[in-house]
Design a protein around this motif. Structure first.
Motif, PDB file in Angstrom:
ATOM      1  N   THR A  16       0.836  -1.196   0.000  1.00 50.46           N
ATOM      2  CA  THR A  16       0.000   0.000   0.000  1.00 50.46           C
ATOM      3  C   THR A  16       0.874   1.251   0.000  1.00 50.46           C
ATOM      4  O   THR A  16       1.738   1.399   0.841  1.00 50.46           O
ATOM      5  CB  THR A  16      -0.930   0.021   1.225  1.00 50.46           C
ATOM      6  N   THR A  26      -4.633   1.433  -4.119  1.00 50.76           N
ATOM      7  CA  THR A  26      -5.825   0.707  -4.563  1.00 50.76           C
ATOM      8  C   THR A  26      -6.895   1.669  -5.049  1.00 50.76           C
ATOM      9  O   THR A  26      -7.497   1.476  -6.109  1.00 50.76           O
ATOM     10  CB  THR A  26      -6.378  -0.158  -3.419  1.00 50.76           C
ATOM     11  N   SER A  30      -8.408   2.180  -8.825  1.00 53.55           N
ATOM     12  CA  SER A  30      -9.831   1.985  -9.094  1.00 53.55           C
ATOM     13  C   SER A  30     -10.445   3.266  -9.645  1.00 53.55           C
ATOM     14  O   SER A  30     -11.301   3.228 -10.512  1.00 53.55           O
ATOM     15  CB  SER A  30     -10.566   1.509  -7.845  1.00 53.55           C
TER      16      SER A  30
END
Ligand SMILES: [Zn+2]
Length: 53
Positions: A16, A26, A30
């Protein structure tokens, strides 16, 4: 420990990363793909509207 401002995912998750706005990788991905999808969608809608004229 940092938390993503979008999904509240803690930074302890492996891989991350956070951008300067505190958004995790993430969410960045997205968001990127959903934007591209919207772009394609808009083009399709435009094509349909043009064929109706
Ligand atoms: Zn996130």
């Amino acid at each position: 420990m940092k938390y993503c401002k979008n999904c509240l995912e803690p930074s302890t998750r492996p891989g991350t990363e956070f951008n300067s706005n505190g958004i995790c990788s993430t969410c960045i991905y997205s968001e990127y793909f959903s934007k591209n999808y919207d772009e394609q969608d808009r083009i399709e809608i435009l094509k349909q509207q043009m064929s109706l004229i």
